[in-house]
Design a protein around this motif. Sequence first.
Motif, short mmCIF file in Angstrom:
data_model
loop_
_atom_site.label_atom_id
_atom_site.label_comp_id
_atom_site.label_asym_id
_atom_site.label_seq_id
_atom_site.Cartn_x
_atom_site.Cartn_y
_atom_site.Cartn_z
N ASP A 23 -73.09 100.23 -58.94
CA ASP A 23 -72.72 101.56 -58.48
C ASP A 23 -71.84 101.43 -57.23
N ARG A 24 -70.79 102.22 -57.16
CA ARG A 24 -69.87 102.09 -56.04
C ARG A 24 -70.50 102.54 -54.72
N ALA A 25 -71.33 103.56 -54.78
CA ALA A 25 -71.94 104.09 -53.55
C ALA A 25 -73.18 103.30 -53.14
N ASP A 26 -73.92 102.80 -54.13
CA ASP A 26 -75.17 102.10 -53.84
C ASP A 26 -75.20 100.80 -54.67
N PRO A 27 -74.43 99.80 -54.28
CA PRO A 27 -74.32 98.58 -55.10
C PRO A 27 -75.63 97.82 -55.16
N TRP A 28 -75.82 97.11 -56.24
CA TRP A 28 -77.05 96.35 -56.47
C TRP A 28 -76.89 94.90 -56.08
N ALA A 29 -78.01 94.23 -55.99
CA ALA A 29 -78.06 92.76 -55.93
C ALA A 29 -78.93 92.33 -57.11
N TYR A 30 -78.52 91.28 -57.81
CA TYR A 30 -79.27 90.88 -59.00
C TYR A 30 -79.19 89.38 -59.19
N ARG A 31 -80.10 88.87 -60.01
CA ARG A 31 -80.10 87.45 -60.38
C ARG A 31 -79.92 87.34 -61.89
N TRP A 32 -79.25 86.29 -62.31
CA TRP A 32 -79.13 86.08 -63.75
C TRP A 32 -79.26 84.59 -64.05
N ILE A 33 -79.68 84.32 -65.27
CA ILE A 33 -79.83 82.93 -65.71
C ILE A 33 -79.56 82.89 -67.22
N ALA A 34 -78.85 81.86 -67.64
CA ALA A 34 -78.54 81.68 -69.07
C ALA A 34 -79.48 80.63 -69.65
N PHE A 35 -79.87 80.83 -70.90
CA PHE A 35 -80.76 79.85 -71.54
C PHE A 35 -80.44 79.76 -73.03
N ARG A 36 -80.75 78.62 -73.60
CA ARG A 36 -80.56 78.40 -75.02
C ARG A 36 -81.56 77.34 -75.47
N GLY A 37 -81.63 77.12 -76.78
CA GLY A 37 -82.55 76.12 -77.29
C GLY A 37 -83.41 76.70 -78.39
N PRO A 38 -84.29 75.89 -78.97
CA PRO A 38 -85.09 76.33 -80.12
C PRO A 38 -86.05 77.47 -79.80
N MET A 70 -84.04 79.14 -60.54
CA MET A 70 -82.70 78.84 -60.02
C MET A 70 -82.76 77.77 -58.93
N ASP A 71 -83.80 77.82 -58.10
CA ASP A 71 -83.96 76.78 -57.07
C ASP A 71 -84.20 75.43 -57.72
N ALA A 72 -84.95 75.43 -58.84
CA ALA A 72 -85.24 74.16 -59.53
C ALA A 72 -83.98 73.51 -60.05
N LEU A 73 -83.02 74.32 -60.48
CA LEU A 73 -81.79 73.77 -61.03
C LEU A 73 -80.95 73.05 -59.97
N ARG A 74 -81.25 73.28 -58.72
CA ARG A 74 -80.52 72.60 -57.64
C ARG A 74 -81.13 71.25 -57.28
N GLN A 75 -82.30 70.96 -57.86
CA GLN A 75 -82.98 69.71 -57.54
C GLN A 75 -82.49 68.59 -58.46
N GLY A 78 -86.22 66.53 -62.57
CA GLY A 78 -87.10 67.51 -63.22
C GLY A 78 -86.57 68.91 -63.24
N ALA A 79 -85.25 69.07 -63.08
CA ALA A 79 -84.68 70.40 -62.96
C ALA A 79 -84.92 71.26 -64.19
N GLN A 80 -84.67 70.70 -65.38
CA GLN A 80 -84.77 71.50 -66.59
C GLN A 80 -86.19 71.96 -66.86
N LEU A 81 -87.15 71.07 -66.66
CA LEU A 81 -88.54 71.43 -66.90
C LEU A 81 -89.01 72.52 -65.94
N ALA A 82 -88.70 72.32 -64.66
CA ALA A 82 -89.13 73.30 -63.66
C ALA A 82 -88.43 74.64 -63.87
N ALA A 83 -87.14 74.59 -64.20
CA ALA A 83 -86.40 75.84 -64.42
C ALA A 83 -86.93 76.58 -65.64
N ALA A 84 -87.24 75.85 -66.70
CA ALA A 84 -87.80 76.48 -67.89
C ALA A 84 -89.13 77.14 -67.58
#
Length: 222
Positions: A23-38, A70-75, A78-84
């Motif tokens: 929104d132009r008057a009241d902009p948001w802050a948000y987090r996003w993450i992409a995932f794939r796999g079985p 998201m913090d786990a992905l910076r490590q 064990g990044a993938q396991l912790a992030a999952a």
Amino acid sequence: EHELGAGQSFLIEPEQLVSYEADRADPWAYRWIAFRGPWAAEAASAFGAGRTVADTGRSRRPAAALRLAMDALRQPAGAQLAAAGGLQLALGEIARACARRDEPGDAPGGAEEDNALVRALLRLLSTQYAEPVTMEGIAESLGYSRAYLSRVFKRHTGATPVSYLLRLRIDKGRLMLRERKDLTVEQIASSVGLQDALYFSRQFRRFYGESPSEYRQSVWGS
């Protein structure tokens, strides 16, 4: 088109063209993450069949879980396991919110949830009044914003959590003034979570019309 507010999550499925903007008057802050796999399709089902928007209300747990992922992905290790694990926690909260939405008479943030929240807060305040607690810390531990916590608590009790906690501390101090003649006013103030004895005395006078020393003298006669 979906108009989103605080506490809502949205899912973008693969190979779909989607646009979104704040929104132009009241902009948001948000987090996003992409995932794939079985397990991706099963994970996406947390939103419910045919749905792409979920409302988790005022709970901070989904955002905290995504932050963990998201913090786990910076490590480096064990990044993938912790992030999952963090992502699954977030999707679990979303699934529970959607399940509550689908149950008649049990919408998120309803009266029963608010009553339970007030009871939990009363228990916390009654057991931790002597500790240097903050409303920010309590709100975080309960998974709600401080503003919402204060609003619901005041609606049920007539007082904000801050004013309730202060009155509780002063009342406990008054009881100790009556029962513990061996303690100084400074020691009693510290015992009820107020490190500033002068502030304790000012608030005591505001509530009871006399100082702690005057009250103690009226009880003990010396």
